[in-house]
Every structure is written in structure tokens, then in C-alpha cells.
Design a protein around this motif. Structure first.
Motif, mmCIF file in Angstrom:
data_model
loop_
_atom_site.group_PDB
_atom_site.id
_atom_site.type_symbol
_atom_site.label_atom_id
_atom_site.label_comp_id
_atom_site.label_asym_id
_atom_site.label_seq_id
_atom_site.Cartn_x
_atom_site.Cartn_y
_atom_site.Cartn_z
ATOM 1 N N LEU A 84 -22.814 20.463 21.386
ATOM 2 C CA LEU A 84 -23.451 19.269 20.854
ATOM 3 C C LEU A 84 -24.694 18.914 21.653
ATOM 4 O O LEU A 84 -25.738 18.576 21.086
ATOM 5 C CB LEU A 84 -22.461 18.111 20.844
ATOM 6 N N ARG A 85 -24.586 19.001 22.972
ATOM 7 C CA ARG A 85 -25.759 18.721 23.803
ATOM 8 C C ARG A 85 -26.827 19.795 23.621
ATOM 9 O O ARG A 85 -28.028 19.505 23.691
ATOM 10 C CB ARG A 85 -25.346 18.626 25.268
ATOM 11 N N LEU A 86 -26.387 21.025 23.394
ATOM 12 C CA LEU A 86 -27.349 22.076 23.105
ATOM 13 C C LEU A 86 -28.060 21.802 21.791
ATOM 14 O O LEU A 86 -29.264 22.009 21.659
ATOM 15 C CB LEU A 86 -26.627 23.421 23.050
ATOM 16 N N SER A 103 -17.362 14.084 31.999
ATOM 17 C CA SER A 103 -18.508 14.632 31.265
ATOM 18 C C SER A 103 -18.624 13.985 29.893
ATOM 19 O O SER A 103 -19.726 13.655 29.438
ATOM 20 C CB SER A 103 -18.367 16.151 31.131
ATOM 21 N N GLY A 104 -17.483 13.806 29.233
ATOM 22 C CA GLY A 104 -17.509 13.122 27.941
ATOM 23 C C GLY A 104 -17.999 11.689 28.061
ATOM 24 O O GLY A 104 -18.767 11.210 27.222
ATOM 25 N N TRP A 105 -17.569 11.010 29.134
ATOM 26 C CA TRP A 105 -18.007 9.628 29.350
ATOM 27 C C TRP A 105 -19.515 9.577 29.592
ATOM 28 O O TRP A 105 -20.209 8.699 29.076
ATOM 29 C CB TRP A 105 -17.257 9.045 30.534
ATOM 30 N N ALA A 114 -24.852 8.216 27.563
ATOM 31 C CA ALA A 114 -26.223 8.610 27.244
ATOM 32 C C ALA A 114 -26.564 8.266 25.797
ATOM 33 O O ALA A 114 -27.682 7.824 25.499
ATOM 34 C CB ALA A 114 -26.409 10.100 27.498
ATOM 35 N N ILE A 115 -25.597 8.459 24.893
ATOM 36 C CA ILE A 115 -25.834 8.120 23.489
ATOM 37 C C ILE A 115 -26.057 6.618 23.338
ATOM 38 O O ILE A 115 -26.972 6.171 22.641
ATOM 39 C CB ILE A 115 -24.650 8.589 22.627
ATOM 40 N N GLN A 123 -29.476 4.829 22.066
ATOM 41 C CA GLN A 123 -29.491 3.913 20.935
ATOM 42 C C GLN A 123 -30.090 2.566 21.324
ATOM 43 O O GLN A 123 -30.849 1.958 20.567
ATOM 44 C CB GLN A 123 -28.083 3.738 20.386
ATOM 45 N N GLY A 124 -29.752 2.097 22.537
ATOM 46 C CA GLY A 124 -30.331 0.844 23.007
ATOM 47 C C GLY A 124 -31.839 0.935 23.172
ATOM 48 O O GLY A 124 -32.576 0.014 22.808
ATOM 49 N N GLU A 125 -32.311 2.071 23.710
ATOM 50 C CA GLU A 125 -33.749 2.250 23.863
ATOM 51 C C GLU A 125 -34.443 2.305 22.509
ATOM 52 O O GLU A 125 -35.530 1.746 22.341
ATOM 53 C CB GLU A 125 -34.014 3.535 24.645
ATOM 54 N N ASN A 126 -33.819 2.977 21.555
ATOM 55 C CA ASN A 126 -34.420 3.046 20.216
ATOM 56 C C ASN A 126 -34.512 1.671 19.574
ATOM 57 O O ASN A 126 -35.517 1.332 18.945
ATOM 58 C CB ASN A 126 -33.604 3.992 19.328
ATOM 59 N N ARG A 127 -33.427 0.870 19.744
ATOM 60 C CA ARG A 127 -33.472 -0.490 19.196
ATOM 61 C C ARG A 127 -34.560 -1.318 19.869
ATOM 62 O O ARG A 127 -35.276 -2.074 19.205
ATOM 63 C CB ARG A 127 -32.113 -1.170 19.363
ATOM 64 N N ALA A 128 -34.683 -1.167 21.194
ATOM 65 C CA ALA A 128 -35.712 -1.924 21.913
ATOM 66 C C ALA A 128 -37.110 -1.502 21.482
ATOM 67 O O ALA A 128 -38.012 -2.332 21.335
ATOM 68 C CB ALA A 128 -35.533 -1.729 23.423
ATOM 69 N N LEU A 129 -37.306 -0.199 21.284
ATOM 70 C CA LEU A 129 -38.608 0.279 20.828
ATOM 71 C C LEU A 129 -38.926 -0.225 19.428
ATOM 72 O O LEU A 129 -40.088 -0.552 19.125
ATOM 73 C CB LEU A 129 -38.635 1.814 20.849
#
Length: 552
Positions: free
Chosen positions: A187-189, A319-321, A326-327, A331-337
């Protein structure tokens, strides 16, 4: 809709994992018809009669001349006559009950006759007797040490197979964990942010799945080469090394805090379960005591296996946490932008309205000049004086004028008004042409973010101290040079990955102005240079203009 789809996919994945467990769980049920008896002690007896401790869960060691294996246990209580059942092929076996011989056999190794070499020893009702087995195998046994079980019906086969499935219980969990980590890596790849370190956990998980199964029943399912390769004793060492490297590659404090938290919760849970099992006479307490006994005698194989298994689980969880965090942060950064872009758009529209107002005023000024010339010819000085005062009032509302470029002038005038309201001295030296070969969206985004941050920082300087904003703009040698200085107060905190941390109340939703300006600078082949002293913050850049521009 997308949010609900993600929740549905997550729920379906969890349900699938539960379904896998429910599928495997019945395969390990014995239904109580055959209670298996565990050896309480095991040792290797030399030709001279000396005993050396032996791990009954370890692979079968080689015997020297005159040596044998000795296993002992205490029989459980029996209300009725039962049979003691075990496989007797592949060597010499002798059984002693309270020191009395009750069984002896000498059956050569014969894989084809494995099922026909099952011993059945009748036991009368009772309990608490001491049972000792002495074994001299003539080769590697399929099951070592021999597996004892009590049953009233020795012909039953269903539960005989069930015990073998106990090897698969850890393998099933390790398989699930390994697949989860592998899916996380893929998924990260897919998101173009691969974490190659996760491959170390995947490798450790594969070893946890394959190695115990091969060492347990590998001779029944694998070729000699496959058994030798997959059952190589160096795999557990490489497994521990892979997990150690994975941990060493993580230097983040948050990661180690997560490891510490999981370790504490695990230790507390294990302690509670151990205590409950000890109070009820359960299997866990007996197994833990046996495990500690193995450690005290210098046998660490089983302890290392469980530690590595626990580390795989912990690394997968942490690692999952990290990935989920990060997700959420993205998402928070996208909302702020999105909010930031919306505010910029609204300000841009306000500036467009201001430009229209200026154009209308200029148009009106032409009419007013014509009217004043008529009043002058008529020598109507009172009315002329009144019109001049009105015109000065309109001009004062829009002054000062900073540039012939209407967009730049409107932005600077807007900043002037904001700075004046915050008691901040604002000065601008602008030498740019009336038209700049830059899209209004880029120029507006850069200047508004730059000046908005400057006004906010300067306005927070304590009263009585110097408050100013100074901006310079000019076109030279094909570049639009921009420099802005402003006073500020308080410490600036730098991020570990670079840049400055916003000092607003919710920094996770702020601090994107510099990122936006840097993006515009990079778009026009430049960089965003940021420097600061104890009281003055400076931002400057030189945007490369397309060919054919005019210089002011």
C-alpha cells in the motif's frame, strides 16, 4: 461515500481474519476423548549413568554409544481402565511404572510401517504413578519425543491428528501478521512512499511461519533437500537480526514510545493471565514454569521463539499505527490547504472588487476634473473648494499608491490597511511594470501569504517595541526580485524535516503559507530564502520571468 466505502473495506478485512481463525480453530479441538500427557522432565543418559538436561521441544540430538533418552512424568487420575497409546517404531523403548517394567519393544525404523507400530498399554484405575520411558532410537524419529495419550478407545484417530495442529496455531497467527505487513508495504509502495524497512518484518514473519512447521513435521511433507534448507538452524538467528535492524533503523521518539507502551501492556496482560492460570491450575502457568525451567538449564530455543514472535507482532502494530497516523496527518493538511486556498480565493475576489472600484474612481475623476475646470471658469470658488475636499477624501481612502501594477498596488494597499489597524509601520519600495508576465493566481498567492504572515508576526510584538514591515519589489535582468522584512517576537521552532513550525494554536492546520510560497518560487526556477535574527524575519526570492518582459 468514500468514507463509508473505506469503513466497509476495513470491516470486511477484519471479518475475513475472524473467519480464517474460526476455520482453523475446530482443527485443534480434541473434544476431550484423548488427553495428551506432557513429559515433565527429559534428559540424556550417558553410558556411565550421568544425566544431562534435555529440551523435549528441541530437535532430536544424536546419541553416542551406550547412551539413551529418559523421559518421566506423573500419570493423572483415572476413574476407569484406560490405554496408554504411543508410537513405538524406530528403536528400543522401555516403560517403567513406579520402577516396575510394564513395556519393552525393539522395532526397527520403517516409514511404511509407521501406523502399524503403535503401542497400547492397559492401565488400571488409579493416578499419581511415576512413569519413566527410556528410548534408544536407531535414527531420526518422525515424532520426538514419543507422544503419550490416554484413551478409553485406542482405535480413535480423529484426536490423534488434532495434536499435530498445535504446530499450526502460531503459524496461522504469523501468517496473518505477515500478510498484513506485506499488504501495508504494498500500500505504501502504491502511495509512492515505500517503507523498505517493512521487508525485514516480512522476512521475520515468513521464518516464524515456515521454520516451526518444517522442524516439527517436515519429514512427512518435504523432500530431504527442502527439509534441510527450510529447517536450517540459522534462520532463527537471521530472524532476530532482521528484527534488530528494523528497530535500529527507527530513531523516532514516537516509535520507541509506542514500543514501550505495547511492551508494558503485553507484560501486564501476560502477568494477569499467568496469575489466573496458576490459580485455576491451567496450562499456561505450567507451560511458563516449564519455559523458565528450560532457561535455567541453558535451553533458550523456545524463549527466543516467543520473543521473536512477539516482536513481529509489535513491529507490525507500530508500523500500522505509523501508517494510519500519516494518513490522518495528510488528510488534515489537505483540509487546511483547502481552507487556505478558499481564503486566498476570497481575498483575490475582494482585490478584484477593489481594482474595479479604483477603475471606476479613475473614470469618475475625469468627470470631476471637467466639472472643476467649469467651476474655475465660472469663478465659483466655494463650490470648487467643496469638490476638492471631497476628492481628497476619496484619494486618502485609497492612498498610498505603491505601483502602476494594479494587482500589486491593491495587495499592498490592503496590507497597509491591515498593518495600520495593528499599529505596524508599513513601507514598500516597488519598481515593477504595469503588466507582469505572471498569472495573477501565482503572484497573488505568493504576495498575500508573504504579507499575511508578516502582518501577523509584527502585530504580536509587544507594544513599545519596534513594529515594522518593509517590502521591496523590482524587475532586474529577467527576474522579479522580492524581499520582505518584518519584526517578530518569541522563539522560532524548526521542524526536524526542515522548515518552521507554526506558532498558532493548532499548528497541524497552519504553517502552509511558506510551503505555498516555496512552491511558487520553485515553479519559476527559484528558491525561497528565509533568514532571521533575534527580532527581524526576512524572506526573499527572485522569480524568473518569461522572455520579453519589460523592466520598470
Amino acid at each position: 461515500m468514500k468514507k463509508w466505502a473505506g469503513f466497509a473495506c476495513g470491516t470486511a478485512f477484519v471479518l475475513l481474519c475472524v473467519g480464517v481463525w474460526l476455520f482453523f480453530q475446530p482443527l485443534t479441538e480434541t473434544k476431550g476423548t484423548i488427553p495428551y500427557i506432557e513429559w515433565e522432565s527429559a534428559c540424556l543418559v550417558s553410558a556411565g549413568g550421568e544425566e544431562s538436561p534435555l529440551d523435549p521441544m528441541a530437535p532430536q540430538p544424536e546419541l553416542g554409544p551406550g547412551e539413551c533418552f529418559r523421559f518421566s512424568l506423573t500419570l493423572p487420575d483415572r476413574d476407569t481402565s484406560e490405554y496408554l497409546v504411543f508410537e513405538s517404531g524406530g528403536g528400543s523403548i522401555a516403560l517403567f511404572l513406579n520402577g516396575q517394567s510394564i513395556y519393552a519393544s525393539q522395532v526397527p525404523s520403517n516409514e511404511a510401517a509407521l501406523d502399524s507400530t503403535q503401542a497400547q498399554v492397559a492401565l488400571s484405575p488409579g493416578g499419581g504413578e511415576s512413569l519413566v520411558m527410556e528410548l534408544v532410537p536407531d535414527g531420526q524419529l518422525p515424532i520426538f519425543p514419543p507422544l503419550l495419550r490416554l484413551t478409553e478407545d485406542p482405535s480413535a484417530q480423529e484426536d490423534t491428528i488434532a495434536y499435530a495442529n498445535y504446530y499450526t496455531i502460531p503459524a496461522v497467527f504469523a501468517t496473518i501478521i505477515t500478510l498484513l505487513v506485506w499488504g501495508l508495504f504494498l500500500l505504501r509502495l502504491y502511495e509512492r512512499s515505500p517503507s523498505w524497512r517493512l521487508l525485514l518484518v516480512v522476512f521475520a514473519g515468513v521464518v516464524a511461519v515456515v521454520y516451526p512447521l518444517v522442524r516439527g513435521f517436515g519429514s512427512n511433507f518435504f523432500s530431504p533437500f527442502g527439509q534441510q534448507f527450510l529447517g536450517w538452524q540459522g534462520w532463527p538467528v537471521l530472524q532476530i537480526a532482521a528484527l534488530a535492524v528494523f528497530l535500529l533503523l527507527h530513531r523516532e521518539k514516537a516509535f520507541w514510545r509506542g514500543i514501550g507502551l505495547v511492551a508494558g501492556v503485553s507484560a501486564l496482560t501476560l502477568g494477569i493471565l499467568w496469575g489466573a492460570s496458576a490459580l485455576t491450575g491451567g496450562y499456561l502457568a505450567r507451560y511458563m514454569d516449564s519455559l523458565l525451567g528450560q532457561v535455567f538449564t541453558g535451553i533458550y530455543v523456545n524463549l527466543l521463539y516467543w520473543i521473536s514472535f512477539w516482536m513481529i507482532l509489535v513491529c507490525a502494530l507500530v508500523s500500522g499505527w505509523y501508517f494510519v497516523r500519516a494518513i490522518v496527518r495528510t488528510q488534515g493538511e489537505n483540509r487546511a490547504l483547502q481552507v487556505k486556498d478558499q481564503l486566498l480565493l476570497e481575498n483575490y475576489r475582494a482585490l478584484e472588487g477593489r481594482l474595479e472600484e479604483i477603475a471606476a474612481l479613475r473614470h469618475e475623476s475625469a468627470h470631476q476634473l471637467a466639472a472643476m475646470e467649469a467651476l474655475l471658469r465660472e469663478k465659483n470658488y466655494d463650490r470648487l473648494h467643496e469638490m476638492l475636499q471631497t476628492w481628497h477624501h476619496e484619494i486618502d481612502r485609497l492612498t498610498p499608491q505603491y505601483s502602476r501594477n494594479h494587482m500589486v498596488n491593491a495587495i499592498l494597499q490592503n496590507t497597509y490597511s491591515q498593518a495600520k489597524a495593528c499599529h505596524v509601520d508599513f513601507t514598500a519600495k516597488v519598481h515593477v511594470p504595469e503588466e507582469l508576465p505572471l498569472p495573477h493566481e501565482d503572484l497573488c498567492a505568493f504576495l498575500m501569504n508573504l504579507l499575511e504572515n508578516a502582518v501577523e508576526a509584527a502585530s504580536q510584538v509587544a507594544p513599545g517595541k519596534e513594529r515594522f514591515i518593509r517590502i521591496q519589489m523590482s524587475v532586474r535582468n529577467g527576474f522579479l526580485a522580492i524581499q520582505c522584512e518584518n519584526t517578530f517576537q518569541g522563539p522560532l521552532v524548526e521542524k526536524r524535516e526542515g522548515g518552521l513550525l507554526s506558532r498558532k494554536s493548532h499548528p497541524e492546520f497552519h504553517g502552509f503559507g511558506i510551503a505555498k510560497m516555496r512552491a511558487v518560487a520553485e515553479k519559476y526556477k527559484s528558491i525561497l530564502d528565509i533568514s532571521y535574527t533575534d527580532t527581524v524575519f526576512t524572506v526573499q526570492t527572485a522569480l524568473k520571468l518569461p522572455q520579453g518582459h519589460a523592466e520598470a
